[in-house]
Design an enzyme around this catalytic site. Structure first.
Site: not given
Length: 311
Positions: A128, A180
């Site tokens: 990765s 949020k």
């Protein structure tokens, strides 16, 4: 009076010698080879840990600079400017790491490869984010049974609102801004929130795919087929085009000497020792790409809400 001058001169020489010895000792303890003479050199850089930015360099009784992404970026920058260094052998054994850290280090390797030859030797694991770093190299050599690839993106979000309900624990969230508290462990995620995060993950994934395609000279469509999170042995990675050769460190070094047009260069090693401080115990939080096999192989524990360039 003359005797005093002689004594002062001797003391000055001793002081300079002590300062020089101290500098050499510090550099030696930091895990770097010290080169006092000129000549053609090959830098062997060990990337053998997770790729991340560490903002706490002072934990432990005798703290040392940790081998975070900033360390490697600065090191490669120095090697790029050092005219005596004719090429860089990057020895990789890493599961990847945080997105930004992996991207910045990968761009540094790309920049370095434009100035002098860079060869990657996959010693065990190049997955990765670590593969993102390896991709811009001029040549990649992997051990036959090494693990390469795991190109994909993954985000884990832990939820324990079910357990809290059983324990009779309630959390009241007061917020301004619709998203949020997205990913909050205290409530189920909405379909809209999941779609929003999936879009972000998809964008990051496509950037990764394009990076691999560009630097490995592959088409986007083909790269999408092999960049599905799958891991490959070194031998299979060669077949799909993720590495150039199945071989040993000696093979990688031989190729680098050929690209750098040098013979019997001095080999200078960097980054071999792991410096975590005497009592360092770090959990890495932040933004990164995909987890998986790297956690098993490295025995690393992760915490909620982090997207990573990890295998």
């Amino acid at each position: 009076m003359k005797k005093i001058y002689i004594i002062l001169l001797i003391l000055f020489v001793i002081l300079i010698s002590l300062i020089g010895a101290s500098i050499l000792l510090v550099m030696s303890l930091s895990g770097e080879n010290v080169d006092l003479f000129g000549g053609e050199k090959i830098a062997k850089v060990y990337l053998c840990n997770e790729i991340y930015f560490d903002y706490n360099q002072g934990d432990g009784i005798f703290p040392q600079q940790k081998k975070d992404a900033r360390y490697y970026i600065n090191l490669l920058d120095d090697l790029e400017k050092d005219d005596s260094v004719k090429g860089v052998l990057l020895v990789v054994n890493s599961p990847g790491g945080e997105v930004i850290a992996s991207e910045k280090l990968a761009r540094k390797v790309e920049e370095l490869a434009k100035k002098k030859p860079v060869v990657v030797y996959v010693e065990g694991l190049d997955a990765s984010g670590a593969y993102m770093v390896s991709a811009p190299a001029d040549y990649i050599v992997a051990e036959k049974h090494s693990i390469v690839g795991s190109i994909g993106v993954r985000m884990d979000l832990m939820h324990y609102y079910g357990l809290m309900k059983k324990l009779g624990i309630n959390v009241t969230t007061i917020k301004a801004g619709k998203y949020k508290d997205i990913g909050s462990p205290f409530r189920p995620m909405t379909k809209e929130e999941k779609e929003y995060l999936q879009k972000m993950i998809n964008e990051t994934y496509m950037d990764f795919v394009k990076w691999v395609a560009e630097h490995r000279h592959l088409s986007i469509n083909y790269t999408l087929k092999i960049a599905d999170g799958k891991i490959y042995s070194g031998e299979d990675a060669k077949k799909v085009g993720l590495v150039d050769e199945v071989g040993t460190e000696e093979d990688a070094l031989k190729k680098l000497e050929q690209l750098a047009n040098v013979s019997n260069p001095e080999i200078v090693e960097y980054g071999l020792e792991e410096n975590k401080g005497l009592f360092g115990l770090t959990y890495y939080l932040g933004y990164g790409i995909g987890k998986g096999i790297g956690e098993v192989l490295y025995g690393m524990e992760k915490i909620n809400g982090r997207v990573e360039l990890l295998s």
